[in-house]
Write a protein that holds these residues in place. Structure first.
Motif, short mmCIF file in Angstrom:
data_model
loop_
_atom_site.label_atom_id
_atom_site.label_comp_id
_atom_site.label_asym_id
_atom_site.label_seq_id
_atom_site.Cartn_x
_atom_site.Cartn_y
_atom_site.Cartn_z
N ILE A 54 0.86 -1.18 0.00
CA ILE A 54 0.00 0.00 0.00
C ILE A 54 0.90 1.23 0.00
CG2 ILE A 54 -1.89 1.21 1.15
CD1 ILE A 54 -2.61 -1.39 2.55
N ALA A 55 0.83 2.01 -1.08
CA ALA A 55 1.79 3.10 -1.26
C ALA A 55 1.09 4.43 -1.52
CB ALA A 55 2.72 2.78 -2.44
N VAL A 56 1.59 5.47 -0.83
CA VAL A 56 1.03 6.82 -0.99
C VAL A 56 2.17 7.83 -0.97
CG1 VAL A 56 -1.14 6.19 0.17
CG2 VAL A 56 0.74 7.18 1.50
N PRO A 57 1.96 8.99 -1.57
CA PRO A 57 2.94 10.07 -1.42
C PRO A 57 2.68 10.84 -0.14
CG PRO A 57 1.19 10.76 -2.90
CD PRO A 57 0.87 9.35 -2.49
N SER A 58 3.68 11.58 0.29
CA SER A 58 3.52 12.46 1.45
C SER A 58 3.23 13.87 0.95
CB SER A 58 4.80 12.45 2.30
OG SER A 58 4.68 13.36 3.37
N TYR A 59 2.07 14.41 1.31
CA TYR A 59 1.72 15.78 0.95
C TYR A 59 1.72 16.62 2.22
CZ TYR A 59 0.09 14.32 -3.72
OH TYR A 59 0.02 13.84 -5.01
N GLY A 60 2.76 17.43 2.38
CA GLY A 60 2.85 18.24 3.59
C GLY A 60 2.92 17.43 4.86
N GLY A 61 3.52 16.23 4.77
CA GLY A 61 3.66 15.39 5.95
C GLY A 61 2.44 14.58 6.31
N ARG A 62 1.48 14.46 5.39
CA ARG A 62 0.25 13.69 5.63
C ARG A 62 -0.07 12.83 4.41
NH1 ARG A 62 -3.51 15.90 9.21
NH2 ARG A 62 -4.67 13.96 8.77
N VAL A 63 -0.93 11.82 4.62
CA VAL A 63 -1.46 11.04 3.51
C VAL A 63 -2.51 11.89 2.79
CG1 VAL A 63 -2.70 8.94 2.85
CG2 VAL A 63 -1.12 8.89 4.80
N PRO A 64 -2.49 11.96 1.47
CA PRO A 64 -3.52 12.73 0.76
C PRO A 64 -4.93 12.28 1.15
CG PRO A 64 -1.80 12.03 -0.76
CD PRO A 64 -1.53 11.33 0.54
N LYS A 65 -5.80 13.24 1.37
CA LYS A 65 -7.16 12.92 1.82
C LYS A 65 -7.87 11.88 0.94
CE LYS A 65 -8.89 16.83 4.54
NZ LYS A 65 -9.86 17.95 4.56
N PRO A 66 -7.82 12.02 -0.39
CA PRO A 66 -8.52 11.02 -1.23
C PRO A 66 -7.97 9.61 -1.01
CG PRO A 66 -7.89 12.94 -2.53
CD PRO A 66 -7.21 13.09 -1.21
N ALA A 67 -6.67 9.51 -0.78
CA ALA A 67 -6.08 8.19 -0.54
C ALA A 67 -6.58 7.59 0.76
CB ALA A 67 -4.56 8.30 -0.53
N VAL A 68 -6.71 8.42 1.80
CA VAL A 68 -7.24 7.94 3.08
C VAL A 68 -8.64 7.37 2.89
CG1 VAL A 68 -7.99 8.61 5.39
CG2 VAL A 68 -5.84 9.51 4.48
N ARG A 69 -9.48 8.13 2.21
CA ARG A 69 -10.87 7.70 2.00
C ARG A 69 -10.95 6.42 1.19
NH1 ARG A 69 -11.62 13.31 0.93
NH2 ARG A 69 -11.69 12.87 -1.31
#
Length: 253
Positions: A54-69
Protein backbone atom coordinates in the motif's frame (compact mmCIF):
# COMPACT_ATOMS: atom_id res chain seq x y z
CA UNK A 1 -2.19 -16.03 -2.03
CA UNK A 2 -2.77 -12.95 -4.18
CA UNK A 3 -0.43 -10.00 -4.29
CA UNK A 4 -1.90 -6.49 -4.54
CA UNK A 5 -0.26 -3.16 -5.22
CA UNK A 6 -2.61 -0.49 -3.88
CA UNK A 7 -1.18 2.82 -4.95
CA UNK A 8 -1.93 6.55 -5.05
CA UNK A 9 0.61 7.95 -7.51
CA UNK A 10 -0.54 10.98 -9.52
CA UNK A 11 2.84 11.66 -11.17
CA UNK A 12 4.37 8.18 -11.07
CA UNK A 13 7.08 8.55 -8.42
CA UNK A 14 5.23 6.63 -5.73
CA UNK A 15 4.41 3.82 -8.15
CA UNK A 16 8.08 3.45 -9.10
CA UNK A 17 8.98 2.73 -5.49
CA UNK A 18 5.97 0.47 -4.95
CA UNK A 19 6.72 -1.46 -8.14
CA UNK A 20 10.20 -2.35 -6.91
CA UNK A 21 8.83 -3.87 -3.73
CA UNK A 22 5.79 -5.58 -5.24
CA UNK A 23 7.69 -7.14 -8.14
CA UNK A 24 10.34 -8.50 -5.77
CA UNK A 25 7.78 -9.95 -3.35
CA UNK A 26 5.99 -11.95 -6.03
CA UNK A 27 4.56 -12.24 -9.53
CA UNK A 28 1.19 -11.49 -11.12
CA UNK A 29 0.67 -8.30 -9.13
CA UNK A 30 -2.92 -7.01 -9.06
CA UNK A 31 -2.79 -3.23 -9.35
CA UNK A 32 -5.35 -1.04 -7.60
CA UNK A 33 -5.16 2.57 -8.77
CA UNK A 34 -6.19 4.82 -5.90
CA UNK A 35 -6.07 7.86 -8.21
CA UNK A 36 -8.92 6.49 -10.32
CA UNK A 37 -11.97 8.16 -8.84
CA UNK A 38 -14.22 5.88 -10.94
CA UNK A 39 -13.09 2.77 -9.07
CA UNK A 40 -15.57 1.33 -6.59
CA UNK A 41 -13.08 0.66 -3.82
CA UNK A 42 -15.69 -0.82 -1.51
CA UNK A 43 -15.90 -3.79 -3.91
CA UNK A 44 -12.25 -4.69 -3.35
CA UNK A 45 -12.05 -7.57 -0.86
CA UNK A 46 -8.81 -9.25 0.10
CA UNK A 47 -8.36 -12.59 1.82
CA UNK A 48 -6.39 -13.36 4.96
CA UNK A 49 -3.56 -15.05 3.05
CA UNK A 50 -3.17 -12.15 0.58
CA UNK A 51 -0.38 -9.59 0.68
CA UNK A 52 -0.71 -5.91 -0.25
CA UNK A 53 1.85 -3.21 -0.92
CA UNK A 54 0.00 0.00 0.00
CA UNK A 55 1.79 3.10 -1.26
CA UNK A 56 1.03 6.82 -0.99
CA UNK A 57 2.94 10.07 -1.42
CA UNK A 58 3.52 12.46 1.45
CA UNK A 59 1.72 15.78 0.95
CA UNK A 60 2.85 18.24 3.59
CA UNK A 61 3.66 15.39 5.95
CA UNK A 62 0.25 13.69 5.63
CA UNK A 63 -1.46 11.04 3.51
CA UNK A 64 -3.52 12.73 0.76
CA UNK A 65 -7.16 12.92 1.82
CA UNK A 66 -8.52 11.02 -1.23
CA UNK A 67 -6.08 8.19 -0.54
CA UNK A 68 -7.24 7.94 3.08
CA UNK A 69 -10.87 7.70 2.00
CA UNK A 70 -10.21 5.15 -0.72
CA UNK A 71 -8.01 2.88 1.39
CA UNK A 72 -10.66 3.07 4.12
CA UNK A 73 -13.24 1.68 1.68
CA UNK A 74 -11.16 -1.41 0.86
CA UNK A 75 -11.77 -4.53 2.94
CA UNK A 76 -8.42 -5.89 4.09
CA UNK A 77 -9.87 -8.92 5.92
CA UNK A 78 -6.60 -9.64 7.71
CA UNK A 79 -4.35 -9.49 4.65
CA UNK A 80 -0.75 -8.60 5.43
CA UNK A 81 0.42 -5.17 4.28
CA UNK A 82 3.72 -3.58 3.37
CA UNK A 83 3.26 0.17 3.81
CA UNK A 84 5.11 2.67 1.63
CA UNK A 85 5.19 6.44 1.86
CA UNK A 86 7.14 8.38 -0.75
CA UNK A 87 8.40 11.92 -0.32
CA UNK A 88 10.44 14.43 -2.29
CA UNK A 89 13.57 14.39 -0.09
CA UNK A 90 12.21 16.93 2.44
CA UNK A 91 10.41 15.01 5.20
CA UNK A 92 7.46 12.66 5.55
CA UNK A 93 6.52 13.62 9.13
CA UNK A 94 3.22 11.91 10.04
CA UNK A 95 2.55 10.24 6.69
CA UNK A 96 3.69 6.75 7.61
CA UNK A 97 1.93 6.57 10.96
CA UNK A 98 -1.28 7.90 9.37
CA UNK A 99 -1.01 5.26 6.64
CA UNK A 100 -0.45 2.58 9.27
CA UNK A 101 -3.54 3.69 11.19
CA UNK A 102 -5.64 3.87 8.00
CA UNK A 103 -4.61 0.41 6.81
CA UNK A 104 -5.23 -1.09 10.24
CA UNK A 105 -8.75 0.35 10.35
CA UNK A 106 -9.39 -1.26 6.96
CA UNK A 107 -8.50 -4.67 8.35
CA UNK A 108 -4.89 -5.04 7.18
CA UNK A 109 -2.12 -6.52 9.30
CA UNK A 110 0.83 -4.17 8.86
CA UNK A 111 4.07 -6.16 8.88
CA UNK A 112 6.61 -3.71 7.44
CA UNK A 113 6.97 -0.13 6.27
CA UNK A 114 9.16 1.95 3.99
CA UNK A 115 9.75 5.66 3.57
CA UNK A 116 11.24 6.10 0.09
CA UNK A 117 12.36 9.12 -1.88
CA UNK A 118 11.16 10.09 -5.36
CA UNK A 119 11.46 13.18 -7.49
CA UNK A 120 9.62 16.09 -5.87
CA UNK A 121 6.35 16.50 -7.76
CA UNK A 122 6.45 20.33 -7.64
CA UNK A 123 10.13 21.31 -7.30
CA UNK A 124 11.39 18.63 -9.67
CA UNK A 125 15.06 19.57 -9.32
CA UNK A 126 15.04 17.87 -5.93
CA UNK A 127 15.49 14.07 -5.88
CA UNK A 128 15.52 14.11 -9.67
CA UNK A 129 15.63 10.61 -11.12
CA UNK A 130 14.78 8.88 -7.88
CA UNK A 131 14.16 6.18 -6.97
CA UNK A 132 17.52 5.40 -8.61
CA UNK A 133 19.73 2.31 -8.70
CA UNK A 134 21.00 2.93 -5.20
CA UNK A 135 17.41 3.11 -3.93
CA UNK A 136 16.51 -0.01 -5.90
CA UNK A 137 19.37 -2.00 -4.37
CA UNK A 138 18.34 -0.93 -0.87
CA UNK A 139 14.68 -1.82 -1.46
CA UNK A 140 15.46 -5.15 -3.10
CA UNK A 141 17.64 -6.14 -0.15
CA UNK A 142 14.89 -5.12 2.28
CA UNK A 143 12.38 -7.20 0.34
CA UNK A 144 14.35 -10.32 1.26
CA UNK A 145 13.66 -9.53 4.92
CA UNK A 146 9.97 -8.94 4.16
CA UNK A 147 9.76 -12.31 2.41
CA UNK A 148 11.39 -14.00 5.38
CA UNK A 149 8.86 -12.40 7.72
CA UNK A 150 6.02 -13.54 5.47
CA UNK A 151 7.40 -17.10 5.38
CA UNK A 152 7.70 -17.17 9.16
CA UNK A 153 4.12 -15.87 9.48
CA UNK A 154 5.47 -13.16 11.72
CA UNK A 155 2.73 -10.52 11.96
CA UNK A 156 4.37 -8.13 14.41
CA UNK A 157 3.66 -4.54 13.53
CA UNK A 158 6.68 -2.27 13.05
CA UNK A 159 7.11 0.90 15.07
CA UNK A 160 7.06 3.84 12.68
CA UNK A 161 7.74 7.52 13.35
CA UNK A 162 4.92 10.02 13.57
CA UNK A 163 2.65 11.85 15.94
CA UNK A 164 -0.82 11.51 17.41
CA UNK A 165 -2.61 13.73 16.74
CA UNK A 166 -1.23 14.18 13.24
CA UNK A 167 0.11 17.53 12.14
CA UNK A 168 -2.50 19.92 10.76
CA UNK A 169 -3.05 19.70 7.03
CA UNK A 170 -1.88 22.67 5.04
CA UNK A 171 -2.61 23.22 1.37
CA UNK A 172 0.31 24.05 -0.90
CA UNK A 173 -1.72 26.62 -2.81
CA UNK A 174 -0.03 25.38 -5.98
CA UNK A 175 -2.93 25.18 -8.43
CA UNK A 176 -1.73 24.63 -12.02
CA UNK A 177 -3.30 26.79 -14.70
CA UNK A 178 -3.85 26.18 -18.40
CA UNK A 179 -1.75 28.29 -20.74
CA UNK A 180 -2.53 29.53 -24.24
CA UNK A 181 -1.22 26.23 -25.59
CA UNK A 182 -4.19 24.31 -24.12
CA UNK A 183 -6.20 22.62 -26.90
CA UNK A 184 -8.99 21.49 -24.55
CA UNK A 185 -8.36 17.79 -25.18
CA UNK A 186 -9.87 17.05 -21.76
CA UNK A 187 -7.19 14.59 -20.64
CA UNK A 188 -6.38 16.57 -17.48
CA UNK A 189 -10.03 16.66 -16.45
CA UNK A 190 -10.47 12.96 -17.17
CA UNK A 191 -7.43 11.93 -15.14
CA UNK A 192 -7.72 14.38 -12.25
CA UNK A 193 -8.00 12.23 -9.09
CA UNK A 194 -10.44 14.65 -7.44
CA UNK A 195 -12.51 16.03 -10.33
CA UNK A 196 -11.10 19.53 -9.81
CA UNK A 197 -10.87 20.46 -13.51
CA UNK A 198 -13.92 21.38 -15.59
CA UNK A 199 -14.20 18.89 -18.46
CA UNK A 200 -15.73 21.48 -20.79
CA UNK A 201 -13.35 24.28 -19.89
CA UNK A 202 -9.98 23.04 -18.55
CA UNK A 203 -9.00 26.59 -17.67
CA UNK A 204 -11.61 26.44 -14.92
CA UNK A 205 -10.32 24.75 -11.75
CA UNK A 206 -12.04 24.20 -8.43
CA UNK A 207 -9.26 25.51 -6.16
CA UNK A 208 -10.82 24.06 -3.01
CA UNK A 209 -10.91 20.58 -4.56
CA UNK A 210 -7.41 20.67 -6.09
CA UNK A 211 -4.83 18.78 -3.99
CA UNK A 212 -1.81 20.10 -5.94
CA UNK A 213 -0.87 16.57 -7.01
CA UNK A 214 0.54 17.86 -10.35
CA UNK A 215 -0.95 15.05 -12.40
CA UNK A 216 -2.43 17.51 -14.88
CA UNK A 217 1.01 19.06 -15.36
CA UNK A 218 2.72 15.71 -15.84
CA UNK A 219 0.27 14.21 -18.36
CA UNK A 220 -0.64 17.21 -20.54
CA UNK A 221 0.42 16.30 -24.12
CA UNK A 222 0.90 20.00 -24.95
CA UNK A 223 2.78 20.89 -21.74
CA UNK A 224 0.07 23.49 -21.38
CA UNK A 225 -0.51 23.33 -17.61
CA UNK A 226 1.90 25.15 -15.39
CA UNK A 227 2.44 26.65 -11.96
CA UNK A 228 3.17 30.33 -11.52
CA UNK A 229 6.90 30.91 -12.12
CA UNK A 230 7.03 33.20 -9.11
CA UNK A 231 5.48 30.62 -6.78
CA UNK A 232 7.66 27.85 -8.17
CA UNK A 233 10.80 29.94 -7.63
CA UNK A 234 9.71 30.61 -4.05
CA UNK A 235 9.21 26.89 -3.40
CA UNK A 236 12.65 26.06 -4.81
CA UNK A 237 14.28 28.61 -2.52
CA UNK A 238 12.30 27.41 0.50
CA UNK A 239 13.30 23.78 -0.07
CA UNK A 240 16.93 24.37 -0.92
CA UNK A 241 18.38 23.80 2.55
CA UNK A 242 16.18 20.84 3.51
CA UNK A 243 16.18 19.00 0.18
CA UNK A 244 19.69 19.38 -1.16
CA UNK A 245 21.31 16.62 0.90
CA UNK A 246 20.44 13.11 -0.23
CA UNK A 247 18.21 11.12 2.10
CA UNK A 248 18.12 7.32 1.93
CA UNK A 249 15.13 5.02 2.25
CA UNK A 250 14.04 4.35 5.82
CA UNK A 251 13.02 0.78 6.50
CA UNK A 252 10.86 -0.64 9.28
CA UNK A 253 10.28 -4.33 9.99
Amino acid sequence: MKLYEICFSPTGGTKKAADILANEIGENVLFVDLTDRKNKFSDILLAEDDVAVIAVPSYGGRVPKPAVRRIAAIKGNGARAVLVCVYGNRAYEDTLVELQDTAKRSGFRNISAVAAVAEHSIARRYASGRPDEQDRAQLVEFTRKIQSKLSDENDTEPTVPGNHPYKKRSGSGMVPKASKHCIKCGLCAEKCPVLAIDKDNPKKVNRSACISCMRCVSICPQSARKISHIMLAAVNVMLKNVCSERKNCELYL
